[in-house]
Design a protein around this motif. Structure first.
Motif, PDB file in Angstrom:
ATOM      1  N   VAL A  88       0.873  -1.165   0.116  1.00 27.07           N
ATOM      2  CA  VAL A  88       0.135  -0.178   0.139  1.00 27.07           C
ATOM      3  C   VAL A  88       0.763   1.412  -0.027  1.00 27.07           C
ATOM      4  N   THR A 150      -3.205   5.735   1.443  1.00 33.34           N
ATOM      5  CA  THR A 150      -4.646   6.259   1.468  1.00 33.34           C
ATOM      6  C   THR A 150      -5.540   5.215   2.218  1.00 33.34           C
ATOM      7  N   ILE A 151      -5.024   4.045   2.373  1.00 32.83           N
ATOM      8  CA  ILE A 151      -5.758   2.854   2.938  1.00 32.83           C
ATOM      9  C   ILE A 151      -6.458   3.324   4.174  1.00 32.83           C
ATOM     10  N   ASP A 152      -7.577   2.690   4.354  1.00 31.52           N
ATOM     11  CA  ASP A 152      -8.180   2.938   5.657  1.00 31.52           C
ATOM     12  C   ASP A 152      -7.887   1.729   6.414  1.00 31.52           C
ATOM     13  N   ALA A 155      -9.782  -1.897   5.366  1.00 30.59           N
ATOM     14  CA  ALA A 155      -9.478  -2.259   4.195  1.00 30.59           C
ATOM     15  C   ALA A 155      -7.865  -2.967   4.451  1.00 30.59           C
ATOM     16  N   LEU A 156      -7.269  -2.276   5.246  1.00 29.23           N
ATOM     17  CA  LEU A 156      -5.727  -2.910   5.485  1.00 29.23           C
ATOM     18  C   LEU A 156      -6.033  -4.268   6.407  1.00 29.23           C
ATOM     19  N   GLU A 159      -6.674  -7.182   3.802  1.00 34.35           N
ATOM     20  CA  GLU A 159      -5.601  -7.601   3.101  1.00 34.35           C
ATOM     21  C   GLU A 159      -4.644  -8.623   4.073  1.00 34.35           C
TER      22      GLU A 159
END
Length: 237
Positions: A88, A150-152, A155-156, A159
């Motif tokens: 990311v 920019t990931i929140d 979502a992290l 993944e």
């Protein structure tokens, strides 16, 4: 298949999953993510600052006969998180693992991992600075957003769950060797100067030499002697 529970607030995701395991509600691969923790802890009982926006999540791993030693799941967690974070970041050149499982960007701490054993279960807790990072007296810190990601947190975590499942399967099927190999590739390089603070408060100064097959750190001191570290804190010099 993993399942994720989400709560706005809890004391500690690790503590909640420890209770699940003790009370017979354990489920291999179950994740619990909280927007905020009121009693988060790092290693050795340290308080973990928990502002909304960062990742606070824990998962349950059920041990099986023939698995590598349970403490080596610390390396599994480290390589899974490093892989997730690397994907990311636009520029991950400065990303590395600091023994045993902290992630650094340059010299700044990005995350922490806490493992706790409950009978045949291991709870693996992840704290990642996504949008905020604390101001600590003894070390530099940073966050993913400060590094341009920019990931929140949600979502992290998704993944990360996939990466951990992959590396756990390799650990179980192939043993520790491929995990340790990836750890060495992504960690501070041999010869890096380190200060090691042991649980009894004593300190060693030396250079990182290697990772033992069981996951312990080998430090070469100035007098040429080698010391093997199984627990404690590492600081880059």
């Amino acid at each position: 298949m993993t399942r994720t529970l989400h709560v706005p607030e809890t004391g500690s995701t690790n503590a909640d999953l420890r209770s699940f395991a003790r009370d017979g509600y354990g489920e291999h691969g179950l994740w619990l993510r909280a927007d905020r923790q009121t009693a988060g802890r790092g290693r050795e009982g340290r308080a973990w600052d928990s502002p909304v926006g960062n990742l606070y999540a824990s998962t349950l791993v059920r041990l099986a006969a023939g698995d590598p030693p349970a403490p080596t799941l610390a390396l599994v967690a480290a390589v899974a998180l490093e892989e997730t974070v690397r994907a990311v970041l636009a520029d991950a050149g400065a990303l590395r693992i600091k023994w045993p499982n902290d992630l650094l960007l340059g010299r700044a701490k990005l995350s922490g991992i806490l493992l706790e054993r409950v009978d045949e279960w291991v709870v693996i807790g992840f704290g990642v600075n996504v949008t905020h990072h604390p101001d600590l007296a003894d070390r530099a810190t940073t966050s993913l957003h400060a590094a341009g990601a920019t990931i929140d947190a949600a979502a992290l975590q998704g993944e990360l769950a996939a990466a951990l499942s992959h590396w756990h399967a390799r650990w179980r099927e192939e043993g520790l060797a491929p995990v340790a190999e990836r750890w060495r590739e992504r960690a501070h390089s041999p010869g890096t100067e380190l200060r090691a603070r042991l649980p009894d408060g004593s300190e060693w100064h030396g250079r990182y030499e290697t990772l033992e097959p069981g996951g312990a750190l080998v430090l070469r001191l100035a007098d040429g002697s080698a010391r093997v570290m199984h627990a404690g804190d590492i600081f880059l010099l």
